[in-house]
Design an enzyme around this catalytic site. Structure first.
Site, mmCIF file in Angstrom:
data_model
loop_
_atom_site.group_PDB
_atom_site.id
_atom_site.type_symbol
_atom_site.label_atom_id
_atom_site.label_comp_id
_atom_site.label_asym_id
_atom_site.label_seq_id
_atom_site.Cartn_x
_atom_site.Cartn_y
_atom_site.Cartn_z
ATOM 1 C CG ASP A 49 -1.830 1.192 1.310
ATOM 2 O OD1 ASP A 49 -3.003 1.043 0.933
ATOM 3 O OD2 ASP A 49 -1.378 2.277 1.742
ATOM 4 C CE1 TYR A 54 0.828 7.943 2.764
ATOM 5 C CE2 TYR A 54 1.164 5.717 1.947
ATOM 6 C CZ TYR A 54 0.436 6.617 2.694
ATOM 7 O OH TYR A 54 -0.685 6.195 3.372
ATOM 8 C CG HIS A 110 -4.516 9.774 0.828
ATOM 9 N ND1 HIS A 110 -3.162 9.902 0.658
ATOM 10 C CD2 HIS A 110 -4.661 9.141 2.009
ATOM 11 C CE1 HIS A 110 -2.531 9.367 1.685
ATOM 12 N NE2 HIS A 110 -3.413 8.902 2.519
ATOM 13 C CD GLN A 162 -5.616 2.669 3.439
ATOM 14 O OE1 GLN A 162 -4.706 3.443 3.741
ATOM 15 N NE2 GLN A 162 -5.560 1.912 2.337
ATOM 16 C CG LEU A 193 0.379 -2.698 15.557
ATOM 17 C CD1 LEU A 193 1.807 -3.107 15.233
ATOM 18 C CD2 LEU A 193 -0.339 -3.820 16.307
ATOM 19 C CB THR A 236 0.739 -3.628 10.115
ATOM 20 O OG1 THR A 236 1.582 -3.322 11.227
ATOM 21 C CG2 THR A 236 1.169 -4.950 9.474
ATOM 22 C CB THR A 237 4.586 -0.420 8.084
ATOM 23 O OG1 THR A 237 5.772 -0.336 7.287
ATOM 24 C CG2 THR A 237 4.653 0.631 9.185
ATOM 25 C CE LYS A 240 14.482 -2.692 14.043
ATOM 26 N NZ LYS A 240 15.938 -2.470 13.881
ATOM 27 N NE ARG A 243 9.583 -4.493 16.334
ATOM 28 C CZ ARG A 243 9.850 -3.250 16.693
ATOM 29 N NH1 ARG A 243 9.474 -2.245 15.895
ATOM 30 N NH2 ARG A 243 10.481 -2.984 17.825
#
Length: 302
Positions: A49, A54, A110, A162, A193, A236-237, A240, A243
């Site tokens: 995504d 960005y 957006h 979204q 999160l 999510t992102t 790591k 993760r």
């Protein structure tokens, strides 16, 4: 066990978990975004995504090309953000050029700010993008019920909305979730999160940590499993690898009805004094990033 398939109202299947290149990635050097996308794909993410605003569509496209995956093996979402006063027809061509693709799987408005007060007119421009074959599915982001109601007469219903979704905003967001379910609009959840990253020590911690201990999983996996229990797409992102591997492991985690209720009851209390931790520890990067996420979300929606 893989994540279950989520069918959109246009019949297409969207992967239930996606790797987001916004949030912390927006401030990363281009090479790091490129590497993070490669890592995500390496651990099993097949849904990426991004967005015009960005500023990393080029790096995303370069990473996709390096994987050697066929176009049908990866789902790509980008968003029209109104950068440089572009309209959807122009913006999608610029995005596709940067991504090195002939189409995106999902193209989103957006923010409703881009189309108010003529929401339907703006959506008709998105329908033209879809009709031209440049986006297989089209949807919106950060739309309120009032924005979506203006599209009820449209030829195409948005495939997704979204939005920011986590336990601390669930009660306030529930009417929007119900409306979208009624209209067949799937929810994509970003910043899931936040309770752990922005408000550690808040009421949600207690049930989340207890469930995590009982199931032998990480607390962040419990929060993502809560999103999964809502039938939403998880965005999510992380930079790591370990993760990201844990996030993929959420496919095997199912919460009980009691677990879900406990998390929501705690979320309804709000973050409490935990909300002030970002002022007490101003150098905590994670909290600063989440504050920026909230500010950006408020700008997008209102």
């Amino acid at each position: 066990m893989p994540f279950k398939e989520i069918k959109l109202n246009d019949g297409r299947i969207i992967p239930q978990i996606g790797f987001g290149t916004g949030s912390v990635n927006k401030s990363k050097p281009p090479s790091e975004v490129h590497d993070n996308v490669l890592t995500a794909i390496d651990v099993g993410f097949d849904h990426i995504d991004t967005a015009q605003v960005y500023g990393n569509e080029l790096q995303v496209g370069e990473a996709l090309k390096e994987t050697g995956l066929s176009r049908s093996e990866i789902w790509v979402t980008t968003k029209w953000s109104g950068v440089a006063a572009t309209r959807p027809a122009q913006a999608i061509k610029q995005s596709l050029d940067k991504l090195g693709l002939s189409y995106v799987d999902l193209y989103l408005i957006h923010s409703p700010r881009l189309v108010r007060p003529n929401v339907l007119q703006g959506w008709e421009e998105m329908q033209d993008v879809h009709k031209a074959g440049l986006a297989k599915s089209i949807g919106v982001s950060n739309f309120l019920i009032s924005d979506l109601q203006e599209l009820e007469s449209a030829a195409i219903t948005p495939a997704v909305n979204q939005i920011l979704l986590h336990p601390y905003v669930y009660a306030a967001t529930k009417p929007l979730l119900d409306y979208c379910a009624q209209k067949g609009i799937k929810i994509e959840a970003y910043s899931p999160l936040v309770p752990l990253t922005a408000y550690p020590g808040g009421p949600v911690d207690k049930p989340v940590y207890a469930i995590a201990e009982r199931l032998g999983v990480a607390p962040e996996q419990v929060l993502l499993a809560w999103i999964k229990s809502k039938g939403a797409v998880i965005l999510t992102t992380s930079s790591k690898k370990e993760r990201l591997e844990r996030y993929q492991g959420v496919a095997d985690i199912d919460l009980t009805e009691e677990d879900v209720e406990a998390i929501e009851a705690a979320g309804a209390k709000g973050p409490g004094f935990a909300r002030f931790r970002k002022y007490v520890k101003p150098l905590a990067l994670g909290l600063a990033v989440q504050a920026a996420v909230y500010a950006f979300h408020k700008y997008l929606v209102y």
